[in-house]
Design a protein around this motif. Structure first.
Motif, mmCIF file in Angstrom:
data_model
loop_
_atom_site.group_PDB
_atom_site.id
_atom_site.type_symbol
_atom_site.label_atom_id
_atom_site.label_comp_id
_atom_site.label_asym_id
_atom_site.label_seq_id
_atom_site.Cartn_x
_atom_site.Cartn_y
_atom_site.Cartn_z
ATOM 1 N N THR A 40 38.814 47.663 36.872
ATOM 2 C CA THR A 40 38.377 46.473 36.225
ATOM 3 C C THR A 40 39.387 45.330 36.439
ATOM 4 O OG1 THR A 40 37.293 47.811 34.513
ATOM 5 C CG2 THR A 40 37.766 45.573 33.949
ATOM 6 N N GLU A 41 40.661 45.537 36.146
ATOM 7 C CA GLU A 41 41.683 44.504 36.304
ATOM 8 C C GLU A 41 42.969 45.100 36.851
ATOM 9 O OE1 GLU A 41 42.386 42.316 32.689
ATOM 10 O OE2 GLU A 41 40.282 41.861 32.417
ATOM 11 N N TYR A 42 43.852 44.217 37.363
ATOM 12 C CA TYR A 42 45.144 44.683 37.859
ATOM 13 C C TYR A 42 46.211 43.617 37.647
ATOM 14 C CZ TYR A 42 44.957 41.553 41.870
ATOM 15 O OH TYR A 42 44.920 40.435 42.658
ATOM 16 N N ALA A 43 47.472 44.051 37.678
ATOM 17 C CA ALA A 43 48.634 43.176 37.755
ATOM 18 C C ALA A 43 49.506 43.718 38.873
ATOM 19 C CB ALA A 43 49.400 43.154 36.437
ATOM 20 N N LEU A 44 49.980 42.831 39.752
ATOM 21 C CA LEU A 44 50.753 43.219 40.922
ATOM 22 C C LEU A 44 52.205 42.783 40.774
ATOM 23 C CD1 LEU A 44 50.947 44.175 43.936
ATOM 24 C CD2 LEU A 44 50.288 41.832 44.562
ATOM 25 N N PHE A 45 53.130 43.720 41.047
ATOM 26 C CA PHE A 45 54.567 43.462 41.009
ATOM 27 C C PHE A 45 55.167 43.899 42.337
ATOM 28 C CE2 PHE A 45 52.997 44.286 36.806
ATOM 29 C CZ PHE A 45 53.627 43.360 36.002
ATOM 30 N N VAL A 46 56.065 43.097 42.885
ATOM 31 C CA VAL A 46 56.784 43.461 44.105
ATOM 32 C C VAL A 46 58.274 43.382 43.800
ATOM 33 C CG1 VAL A 46 57.252 42.879 46.518
ATOM 34 C CG2 VAL A 46 54.927 42.666 45.616
ATOM 35 N N GLY A 48 59.855 44.522 41.369
ATOM 36 C CA GLY A 48 60.065 44.253 39.954
ATOM 37 C C GLY A 48 59.657 42.866 39.497
ATOM 38 N N GLU A 49 59.164 42.029 40.417
ATOM 39 C CA GLU A 49 58.779 40.661 40.072
ATOM 40 C C GLU A 49 57.258 40.534 40.012
ATOM 41 O OE1 GLU A 49 59.674 36.124 41.636
ATOM 42 O OE2 GLU A 49 60.801 37.795 42.463
ATOM 43 N N PRO A 72 57.119 36.087 50.150
ATOM 44 C CA PRO A 72 58.244 35.517 49.394
ATOM 45 C C PRO A 72 58.956 36.512 48.470
ATOM 46 C CG PRO A 72 56.299 34.122 49.205
ATOM 47 C CD PRO A 72 55.869 35.387 49.878
ATOM 48 N N TYR A 73 58.348 37.655 48.205
ATOM 49 C CA TYR A 73 58.900 38.639 47.274
ATOM 50 C C TYR A 73 59.639 39.776 47.983
ATOM 51 C CZ TYR A 73 55.634 36.173 44.297
ATOM 52 O OH TYR A 73 54.965 35.192 43.617
ATOM 53 N N GLU A 82 54.340 47.784 42.870
ATOM 54 C CA GLU A 82 53.796 48.432 41.681
ATOM 55 C C GLU A 82 52.514 47.715 41.289
ATOM 56 O OE1 GLU A 82 57.041 49.040 38.650
ATOM 57 O OE2 GLU A 82 58.112 47.965 40.227
ATOM 58 N N ILE A 83 51.504 48.486 40.951
ATOM 59 C CA ILE A 83 50.231 47.928 40.508
ATOM 60 C C ILE A 83 49.875 48.580 39.180
ATOM 61 C CG2 ILE A 83 47.788 47.602 41.017
ATOM 62 C CD1 ILE A 83 48.611 48.035 44.028
#
Length: 138
Positions: A40-46, A48-49, A72-73, A82-83
């Protein structure tokens, strides 16, 4: 996204579930992108950012994905992606019930650098409450 596979922590459909996914890849320079699709939804981190987040209004027979520039990350060498994925489940306002899932591919200079498969690390998110019995604050 021909190389990646739909993945989830288990084969069950559980409502209101937060799952964390982790992968790493070696970056040697150039433009790098991730294609990502989730129910349904996600948040993406590269590394740790926080990079971005998204919500999907697709259908089981018509899946869409985001293409995100993560250059840039990144730093030369090993990088961590990380997702955090949230699956709403069938206890909601949706007109269809879909299976939970996440699918992603990472490319560097157009070459495949990582993708979702049965070896992708995942776990139930330890800091967000999941399940039907989650009490909401008023």
């Amino acid at each position: 996204m021909k190389n990646s596979k739909w993945i989830w922590l288990h084969n069950e459909q559980k409502n209101n579930e937060y799952i964390e996914f982790l992968t790493s890849f070696v970056y040697k320079g150039g433009k790098s992108e991730i294609k990502i699709s989730v129910d349904t939804e996600y948040a993406l981190f590269v590394n740790g950012e926080y990079v971005t987040s998204g919500q999907y209004a697709d259908f089981p027979w018509y899946k869409v994905y985001d293409e995100i520039d993560i250059t840039p990350y990144l730093a030369e060498g090993e990088n961590r992606v990380e997702i955090l994925a949230w699956f709403m489940g069938d206890n909601n306002y949706c007109h269809y019930v879909n299976r939970p899932g996440l699918k992603f591919e990472i490319t560097c200079d157009g070459k495949l650098a990582g993708f979702s498969n049965e070896k992708t690390l995942c776990r139930l998110c330890p800091y967000l409450a999941s399940g039907d019995g989650v009490k909401k604050l008023n």
